[in-house]
Scaffold this motif. Sequence first.
Motif, short mmCIF file in Angstrom:
data_model
loop_
_atom_site.label_atom_id
_atom_site.label_comp_id
_atom_site.label_asym_id
_atom_site.label_seq_id
_atom_site.Cartn_x
_atom_site.Cartn_y
_atom_site.Cartn_z
N HIS A 1 0.86 -1.20 0.00
CA HIS A 1 0.00 0.00 0.00
C HIS A 1 0.89 1.24 0.00
O HIS A 1 1.52 1.54 1.01
CB HIS A 1 -0.90 -0.06 1.24
N HIS B 1 1.62 5.33 -2.06
CA HIS B 1 1.16 6.39 -2.97
C HIS B 1 2.34 7.17 -3.53
O HIS B 1 3.40 7.26 -2.90
CB HIS B 1 0.20 7.32 -2.23
N HIS C 1 -4.48 6.55 -5.56
CA HIS C 1 -5.94 6.67 -5.40
C HIS C 1 -6.63 6.65 -6.76
O HIS C 1 -6.37 7.49 -7.62
CB HIS C 1 -6.28 7.96 -4.66
N GLU D 1 -5.62 2.01 -4.90
CA GLU D 1 -6.58 2.08 -3.80
C GLU D 1 -7.90 2.55 -4.41
O GLU D 1 -7.97 3.64 -4.99
CB GLU D 1 -6.08 3.04 -2.71
N ASP E 1 1.02 2.29 3.66
CA ASP E 1 0.19 3.40 3.15
C ASP E 1 1.06 4.67 3.07
O ASP E 1 0.63 5.75 3.47
CB ASP E 1 -1.03 3.62 4.06
N HIS F 1 2.91 7.91 1.95
CA HIS F 1 2.78 9.06 1.05
C HIS F 1 4.10 9.85 1.00
O HIS F 1 4.25 10.75 0.21
CB HIS F 1 1.65 9.98 1.52
ZN LIG Z 1 -3.72 4.75 0.96
#
Ligand SMILES: [Zn+2]
Length: 305
Positions: free
Chosen positions: A16, A18, A48, A75, A191, A193
């Motif tokens: 996961h 980004h 996303h 995602e 996740d 970023h």
């Molecule tokens: Zn995410």
Amino acid sequence: MTPWEAPGRFWRGNLHTHSDVSDGALPPEEVCRRYRDEGYDFLALTDHFVGAFGYPIVDTVPFRTNRFTTILGAELHSGVMANGELWHILAVGLPPDFAPSHTPEFRPVAGQESGPEIARRAVEAGAYVAIAHPQWSGLTLDDARSLAGIAHAVETYNHGCATGCDRPDGFHVLDLLLSEGHRLNLCATDDAHFTEPDHFGGWVMVKAEANEPGALLAALKAGAYYSSQGPEIRRIEVTDEVVRVECSAAASIIVSGHGTSSKGLHGQSMTRGEMPLERFAGSPWLRVTVVDRAGKRAWSNPIWR
Ligand SMILES: [Zn+2]
Ligand SMILES: [Zn+2]
């Protein structure tokens, strides 16, 4: 299948992530470079899947090397949860031409697919699908139930949600679903970023014969992996009477099951432990947590007896 029975070796990956194709800080190439140079074997970039970003499924194939691979993913966001907000659903192993949803922005709109509908479409397209960050999403048990027959896993540790808002958890939702008989696995992810210290904190160790997207994906769907923040789980053996665990040096080895059933073993630099299962007589499933001296954890998938 448990990873200890599966053929091959363990490969470390983050599922996961980004990039600046959606709301991350770094371009895909640099995200891949950082994971590669941190010693990861594979990465899924999961930007996303929203119209404002052009419904990206980023082509990370150019960033593969002879010792690092990538799995395409996104995602997904479509449909409304009980709290009125938009679903977040992790899909790893999507085809590059996965059809866009009707999700112009990060808000639910009339006429779009529901969360279960887009999750099912992703599974049918070949993806490993996880219910993302339940605690941060404010997911209700009914929300989770609606994906229970569809998703492969619950994202039970989300490192970005841990560091950014102190809401990392998915274990509560997972354990309730397991106790209702739903067979879901779990996963730890970053996740990331790269806008805060949200990276290199939660990953999966996938057992496969090759560090190749198809083999990794098949192992993920089969549950042939465990999740970690640091510790290694080298073997788990469950008999009718006991559970035996071999692991990297641990301060605690904990077994959890249905309801209140749980048992902990505590010690110094333990690399193996054996615990009786009397307290788990009424539990059709159990799972193992290994905690090291620094408090970092590794988690097995649920083991059905
Ligand atoms: Zn995410
Ligand atoms: Zn999300």
